[in-house]
Design a protein around this motif. Structure first.
Motif, PDB file in Angstrom:
ATOM      1  N   PRO A  62       0.840  -1.206   0.000  1.00  0.00           N
ATOM      2  CA  PRO A  62       0.000   0.000   0.000  1.00  0.00           C
ATOM      3  C   PRO A  62       0.877   1.260   0.000  1.00  0.00           C
ATOM      4  O   PRO A  62       1.880   1.338   0.706  1.00  0.00           O
ATOM      5  CB  PRO A  62      -0.796  -0.124   1.297  1.00  0.00           C
ATOM      6  CG  PRO A  62       0.007  -1.018   2.163  1.00  0.00           C
ATOM      7  CD  PRO A  62       0.744  -1.956   1.255  1.00  0.00           C
ATOM      8  N   VAL A  63       0.510   2.225  -0.797  1.00  0.00           N
ATOM      9  CA  VAL A  63       1.254   3.474  -0.913  1.00  0.00           C
ATOM     10  C   VAL A  63       0.413   4.591  -0.304  1.00  0.00           C
ATOM     11  O   VAL A  63      -0.766   4.751  -0.633  1.00  0.00           O
ATOM     12  CB  VAL A  63       1.585   3.781  -2.389  1.00  0.00           C
ATOM     13  CG1 VAL A  63       2.319   5.095  -2.516  1.00  0.00           C
ATOM     14  CG2 VAL A  63       2.394   2.653  -2.990  1.00  0.00           C
ATOM     15  N   GLU A  64       1.047   5.358   0.578  1.00  0.00           N
ATOM     16  CA  GLU A  64       0.351   6.473   1.230  1.00  0.00           C
ATOM     17  C   GLU A  64       0.253   7.650   0.257  1.00  0.00           C
ATOM     18  O   GLU A  64       1.235   8.038  -0.363  1.00  0.00           O
ATOM     19  CB  GLU A  64       1.110   6.896   2.483  1.00  0.00           C
ATOM     20  CG  GLU A  64       0.416   7.942   3.309  1.00  0.00           C
ATOM     21  CD  GLU A  64      -0.906   7.446   3.882  1.00  0.00           C
ATOM     22  OE1 GLU A  64      -1.898   8.196   3.758  1.00  0.00           O
ATOM     23  OE2 GLU A  64      -0.950   6.347   4.430  1.00  0.00           O
ATOM     24  N   SER A  65      -0.922   8.219   0.138  1.00  0.00           N
ATOM     25  CA  SER A  65      -1.115   9.348  -0.767  1.00  0.00           C
ATOM     26  C   SER A  65      -1.486  10.630  -0.016  1.00  0.00           C
ATOM     27  O   SER A  65      -1.593  11.687  -0.634  1.00  0.00           O
ATOM     28  CB  SER A  65      -2.192   9.020  -1.798  1.00  0.00           C
ATOM     29  OG  SER A  65      -3.405   8.715  -1.136  1.00  0.00           O
ATOM     30  N   HIS A  73       5.165  12.115   9.303  1.00  0.00           N
ATOM     31  CA  HIS A  73       5.476  10.780   9.802  1.00  0.00           C
ATOM     32  C   HIS A  73       6.632  10.147   9.014  1.00  0.00           C
ATOM     33  O   HIS A  73       6.873  10.518   7.867  1.00  0.00           O
ATOM     34  CB  HIS A  73       4.256   9.856   9.687  1.00  0.00           C
ATOM     35  CG  HIS A  73       3.165  10.185  10.643  1.00  0.00           C
ATOM     36  ND1 HIS A  73       2.313  11.231  10.461  1.00  0.00           N
ATOM     37  CD2 HIS A  73       2.795   9.590  11.803  1.00  0.00           C
ATOM     38  CE1 HIS A  73       1.448  11.291  11.446  1.00  0.00           C
ATOM     39  NE2 HIS A  73       1.729  10.289  12.292  1.00  0.00           N
ATOM     40  N   VAL A  74       7.307   9.187   9.657  1.00  0.00           N
ATOM     41  CA  VAL A  74       8.327   8.386   8.979  1.00  0.00           C
ATOM     42  C   VAL A  74       7.602   7.207   8.337  1.00  0.00           C
ATOM     43  O   VAL A  74       7.185   6.279   9.031  1.00  0.00           O
ATOM     44  CB  VAL A  74       9.399   7.879   9.972  1.00  0.00           C
ATOM     45  CG1 VAL A  74      10.435   7.037   9.256  1.00  0.00           C
ATOM     46  CG2 VAL A  74      10.050   9.043  10.689  1.00  0.00           C
ATOM     47  N   MET A  75       7.428   7.260   7.042  1.00  0.00           N
ATOM     48  CA  MET A  75       6.646   6.240   6.349  1.00  0.00           C
ATOM     49  C   MET A  75       7.462   4.947   6.228  1.00  0.00           C
ATOM     50  O   MET A  75       8.649   4.965   5.928  1.00  0.00           O
ATOM     51  CB  MET A  75       6.239   6.724   4.959  1.00  0.00           C
ATOM     52  CG  MET A  75       5.440   8.022   4.956  1.00  0.00           C
ATOM     53  SD  MET A  75       4.080   8.085   6.116  1.00  0.00           S
ATOM     54  CE  MET A  75       3.049   6.798   5.530  1.00  0.00           C
ATOM     55  N   GLU A  85       1.386   1.952  13.924  1.00  0.00           N
ATOM     56  CA  GLU A  85       1.423   3.247  13.244  1.00  0.00           C
ATOM     57  C   GLU A  85       2.862   3.650  12.988  1.00  0.00           C
ATOM     58  O   GLU A  85       3.770   3.262  13.724  1.00  0.00           O
ATOM     59  CB  GLU A  85       0.720   4.307  14.097  1.00  0.00           C
ATOM     60  CG  GLU A  85      -0.777   4.183  14.072  1.00  0.00           C
ATOM     61  CD  GLU A  85      -1.452   5.429  14.592  1.00  0.00           C
ATOM     62  OE1 GLU A  85      -0.841   6.519  14.515  1.00  0.00           O
ATOM     63  OE2 GLU A  85      -2.579   5.312  15.063  1.00  0.00           O
ATOM     64  N   ASP A  86       3.051   4.479  11.968  1.00  0.00           N
ATOM     65  CA  ASP A  86       4.386   4.978  11.661  1.00  0.00           C
ATOM     66  C   ASP A  86       4.809   5.988  12.709  1.00  0.00           C
ATOM     67  O   ASP A  86       3.986   6.644  13.352  1.00  0.00           O
ATOM     68  CB  ASP A  86       4.390   5.612  10.266  1.00  0.00           C
ATOM     69  CG  ASP A  86       4.163   4.575   9.186  1.00  0.00           C
ATOM     70  OD1 ASP A  86       4.737   3.482   9.297  1.00  0.00           O
ATOM     71  OD2 ASP A  86       3.410   4.865   8.238  1.00  0.00           O
TER      72      ASP A  86
END
Length: 141
Positions: A62-65, A73-75, A85-86
């Motif tokens: 999954p890619v955060e958009s 956040h540190v992804m 959670e990050d």
């Protein structure tokens, strides 16, 4: 009519009248070695008949958009664990001072290093090995 013998392995017969040449091996057919090639596996040459091995499915991560979350956040800090959670980024004043003095670019050149340090001698050894490998490539034999 004349005949010529060439080497012990082959016999060459040349006939001037019939102009014929024969080149025969000296070994008899009973002592000759025969080549036995491996038989092709059934179905490998035909498409769709047989699978060649287990297939790997491509894993889609999954890619955060969300732009705000990307900045705060540190992804990917917990990629393996589920439900975690990050890590949230803090203010710069909350991090130690030595963090901002770390070298993030290329390593320093050899002449800038202390000659009594272990890092200096490791780098010197690696450079010498690279030089030797380049010289070995230039040799023909």
């Amino acid at each position: 009519m004349w005949r010529t013998r060439v080497s012990s392995l082959f016999s060459l017969t040349v006939s001037s009248a019939a102009v014929s040449c024969r080149l025969l091996p000296a070994a008899t057919t009973a002592t000759q070695q025969h080549r036995h090639y491996a038989k092709p596996l059934a179905g490998l040459g035909k498409k769709g008949k047989m699978k060649l091995g287990p297939t790997m499915e491509k894993v889609r991560l999954p890619v955060e958009s969300d732009a705000e979350k990307l900045v705060t956040h540190v992804m990917g800090s917990h990629p393996v664990k589920e439900g975690r959670e990050d890590v949230k980024l803090k203010d710069d004043s909350e991090y130690p001072d030595w963090l901002w003095t770390l070298r993030t670019g290329k390593p320093p050149p050899l002449h800038e290093l202390d000659s009594n340090s272990k890092e200096y001698w490791k780098r010197l050894r690696n450079l010498a090995l690279k030089e030797q490998n380049k010289l070995k490539k230039l040799k023909k034999f």
